[in-house]
Design a protein around this motif. Structure first.
Motif, short mmCIF file in Angstrom:
data_model
loop_
_atom_site.label_atom_id
_atom_site.label_comp_id
_atom_site.label_asym_id
_atom_site.label_seq_id
_atom_site.Cartn_x
_atom_site.Cartn_y
_atom_site.Cartn_z
N ASN A 190 0.79 -1.23 0.00
CA ASN A 190 0.00 0.00 0.00
C ASN A 190 0.83 1.28 0.00
O ASN A 190 0.33 2.34 0.40
N ALA A 191 2.06 1.23 -0.45
CA ALA A 191 2.90 2.42 -0.48
C ALA A 191 2.45 3.36 -1.59
O ALA A 191 2.09 2.92 -2.69
N ILE A 192 2.49 4.66 -1.32
CA ILE A 192 2.10 5.69 -2.28
C ILE A 192 3.36 6.44 -2.71
O ILE A 192 4.13 6.89 -1.88
N LEU A 193 3.55 6.57 -4.03
CA LEU A 193 4.68 7.35 -4.54
C LEU A 193 4.25 8.81 -4.60
O LEU A 193 3.55 9.23 -5.52
N THR A 194 4.65 9.57 -3.60
CA THR A 194 4.18 10.94 -3.44
C THR A 194 5.25 11.95 -3.84
O THR A 194 6.43 11.63 -3.96
N ARG A 195 4.80 13.17 -3.99
CA ARG A 195 5.71 14.32 -4.10
C ARG A 195 5.05 15.49 -3.39
O ARG A 195 3.82 15.52 -3.22
N ASN A 196 5.86 16.45 -2.94
CA ASN A 196 5.36 17.64 -2.25
C ASN A 196 4.45 17.29 -1.08
O ASN A 196 3.38 17.89 -0.89
N TYR A 197 4.87 16.33 -0.28
CA TYR A 197 4.12 15.92 0.92
C TYR A 197 4.10 17.05 1.95
O TYR A 197 5.11 17.74 2.18
N SER A 198 2.94 17.24 2.58
CA SER A 198 2.83 18.19 3.69
C SER A 198 1.78 17.68 4.66
O SER A 198 0.88 16.92 4.26
N ALA A 199 1.88 18.07 5.91
CA ALA A 199 0.91 17.59 6.90
C ALA A 199 1.03 18.40 8.18
O ALA A 199 2.01 19.11 8.41
N LYS A 200 0.01 18.27 9.02
CA LYS A 200 0.06 18.70 10.41
C LYS A 200 0.00 17.45 11.27
O LYS A 200 -0.85 16.59 11.03
N PRO A 201 0.86 17.31 12.27
CA PRO A 201 0.74 16.13 13.13
C PRO A 201 -0.63 16.06 13.80
O PRO A 201 -1.23 15.00 13.91
N VAL A 202 -1.13 17.23 14.23
CA VAL A 202 -2.47 17.34 14.81
C VAL A 202 -3.07 18.66 14.34
O VAL A 202 -2.43 19.71 14.44
N ASP A 203 -4.28 18.60 13.84
CA ASP A 203 -5.05 19.80 13.52
C ASP A 203 -6.21 19.84 14.49
O ASP A 203 -6.80 18.78 14.81
N MET A 204 -6.57 21.00 14.99
CA MET A 204 -7.62 21.06 16.02
C MET A 204 -8.27 22.42 16.07
O MET A 204 -7.76 23.41 15.52
N ASP A 205 -9.41 22.48 16.75
CA ASP A 205 -10.06 23.73 17.10
C ASP A 205 -9.64 24.12 18.51
O ASP A 205 -9.06 23.32 19.25
N ARG A 206 -9.97 25.34 18.89
CA ARG A 206 -9.69 25.82 20.25
C ARG A 206 -10.97 26.39 20.83
O ARG A 206 -11.68 27.16 20.18
N ILE A 207 -11.30 26.00 22.04
CA ILE A 207 -12.45 26.56 22.75
C ILE A 207 -11.97 27.76 23.57
O ILE A 207 -11.09 27.63 24.43
N GLU A 208 -12.54 28.91 23.27
CA GLU A 208 -12.20 30.13 23.99
C GLU A 208 -13.25 30.38 25.08
O GLU A 208 -14.45 30.33 24.81
N ARG A 209 -12.81 30.66 26.31
CA ARG A 209 -13.76 30.83 27.41
C ARG A 209 -14.31 32.25 27.48
O ARG A 209 -15.42 32.48 27.98
N ASN A 210 -13.56 33.24 27.03
CA ASN A 210 -14.04 34.63 26.97
C ASN A 210 -14.59 35.12 28.32
O ASN A 210 -15.66 35.72 28.40
N LEU A 211 -13.86 34.83 29.37
CA LEU A 211 -14.28 35.23 30.71
C LEU A 211 -13.98 36.72 30.95
O LEU A 211 -13.02 37.28 30.41
N ASP A 212 -14.80 37.32 31.77
CA ASP A 212 -14.53 38.69 32.22
C ASP A 212 -13.57 38.63 33.40
O ASP A 212 -13.87 38.00 34.43
N THR A 213 -12.42 39.25 33.26
CA THR A 213 -11.42 39.24 34.33
C THR A 213 -11.03 40.67 34.67
O THR A 213 -11.37 41.62 33.95
N ARG A 214 -10.27 40.80 35.75
CA ARG A 214 -9.86 42.14 36.21
C ARG A 214 -8.48 42.52 35.69
O ARG A 214 -7.91 43.51 36.13
N VAL A 215 -7.96 41.71 34.76
CA VAL A 215 -6.63 42.01 34.21
C VAL A 215 -6.69 41.94 32.69
O VAL A 215 -7.56 41.28 32.11
N PHE A 216 -5.76 42.64 32.05
CA PHE A 216 -5.59 42.52 30.61
C PHE A 216 -4.75 41.29 30.29
O PHE A 216 -3.92 40.86 31.09
N GLY A 217 -4.92 40.75 29.08
CA GLY A 217 -4.08 39.65 28.64
C GLY A 217 -4.91 38.45 28.18
O GLY A 217 -6.12 38.38 28.40
#
Length: 312
Positions: free
Chosen positions: A27-54
């Motif tokens: 099942n080997a594939i003869l490829t060229r110009n291979y590219s990938a991400k080891p892990v692709d993912m979404d991010r959950i942002e909490r968007n909390l109100d805090t008393r500091v910047f950042g």
């Protein structure tokens, strides 16, 4: 340090998301110009109100594996045998090829409701293995004069729970299935649009297969949906008295299209569409020659197959 030595193994799954265990020997594939991400993912942002910047920490979610590569377009070496890349096209929405022994292998897009194909894919960078299952994707094609033709694949799949990333050498890949292509040129390639053979610089296509990660309670998978096959042909502009493509553009005509590449049985590629629309023409100058870049839409009007491949 890990050396950049890429090996890709991919095998059709019997059941979606169940590892089909591809091997280097089969099942080997003869490829060229291979590219990938080891892990692709979404991010959950909490968007909390805090008393500091950042910035606040986000939470990883909906992880998946994405990759891409190109493969050259050539036959299987024997007429009536499906080339190895047809199995990859199945995972991009095309049906299994219909093989006539000693003659040809024909492939079209699968009809709605037909069970979708998927791949298990192992990617190796040196001796670092990355696994993906339930992998589906989309593809492009490129026939450019003076070069070898190729298919470009983009993939999305699930990261399995057992040993998705480990240290494991692929072994010696057997690439005998992958034959050497021939150059796109006057001798090897014929291009027809509405019965006329313009001087062709390039033809590039995009299958436009929709893939999306479905992350639900009780079910998680990569959904492959509809496709919209389009292409672009760059040609020397014909005299309108010889072939009036401008009139076809203005009227929205549906015309036949085809390309045939290769002259030796076992290494001949054909593709065709019965009802193509010219949707745009852009003019440019190449060596003081008027060139047209023509946008084409490959349609299913009247039940026609929008794209048919024949390897013979």
């Amino acid at each position: 340090m890990v050396d950049w030595v890429a090996v890709v193994l991919a095998k059709k799954e019997g059941t979606y998301g169940v590892d089909s265990a591809p091997t280097a020997a089969a099942n080997a594939i003869l490829t060229r110009n291979y590219s990938a991400k080891p892990v692709d993912m979404d991010r959950i942002e909490r968007n909390l109100d805090t008393r500091v910047f950042g910035a606040l920490a986000s939470v990883p979610s909906n992880e998946r594996r994405t990759s891409g590569y190109e493969v050259e377009i050539a036959g299987a070496g024997t007429a009536g045998t499906a080339p190895a890349w047809m199995e990859l096209l199945e995972a991009c929405g095309m049906a299994p090829p219909l093989v006539t022994v000693g003659q040809d292998a024909v492939q079209t897009f699968a009809a709605p409701g037909v069970a979708a194909s998927s791949l298990s894919q192992y990617d190796f960078l040196s001796d670092q293995r990355r696994k993906a299952v339930g992998m589906v994707g989309s593809f492009t094609m490129d026939f450019t004069a003076g070069a070898y033709p190729f298919i470009g694949f983009t993939w999305m799949g699930l990261i399995p729970t057992v040993a998705p990333f480990d240290k494991s050498a692929p072994g010696v890949p057997d690439l005998a299935r992958w034959k050497q292509p021939v150059e796109v040129n006057l001798d090897n390639t014929d291009f027809l649009l509405d019965g006329y053979a313009p001087a062709l610089r390039s033809w590039r296509a995009d299958a436009g297969v929709a893939t999306v990660m479905r992350n639900l309670v009780g079910k998680r998978y990569v959904r492959r949906g509809n496709h919209s096959f389009t292409s672009t042909a760059v040609i020397e502009a014909p005299d309108v008295a010889t072939k009036n493509y401008i009139q076809s553009l203005r009227k929205g005509d549906l015309v036949a299209w085809s390309i045939e590449h290769g002259v030796t049985p076992g290494n001949i590629f054909q593709a065709s569409s019965a009802k193509v629309q010219i949707t745009d023409i852009t003019e440019s100058n190449e060596d003081d020659t008027l060139m047209w870049t023509m946008a084409l839409r490959h349609t299913v009007e009247g039940g026609a197959a929008d794209f048919t491949i024949t390897a013979k």
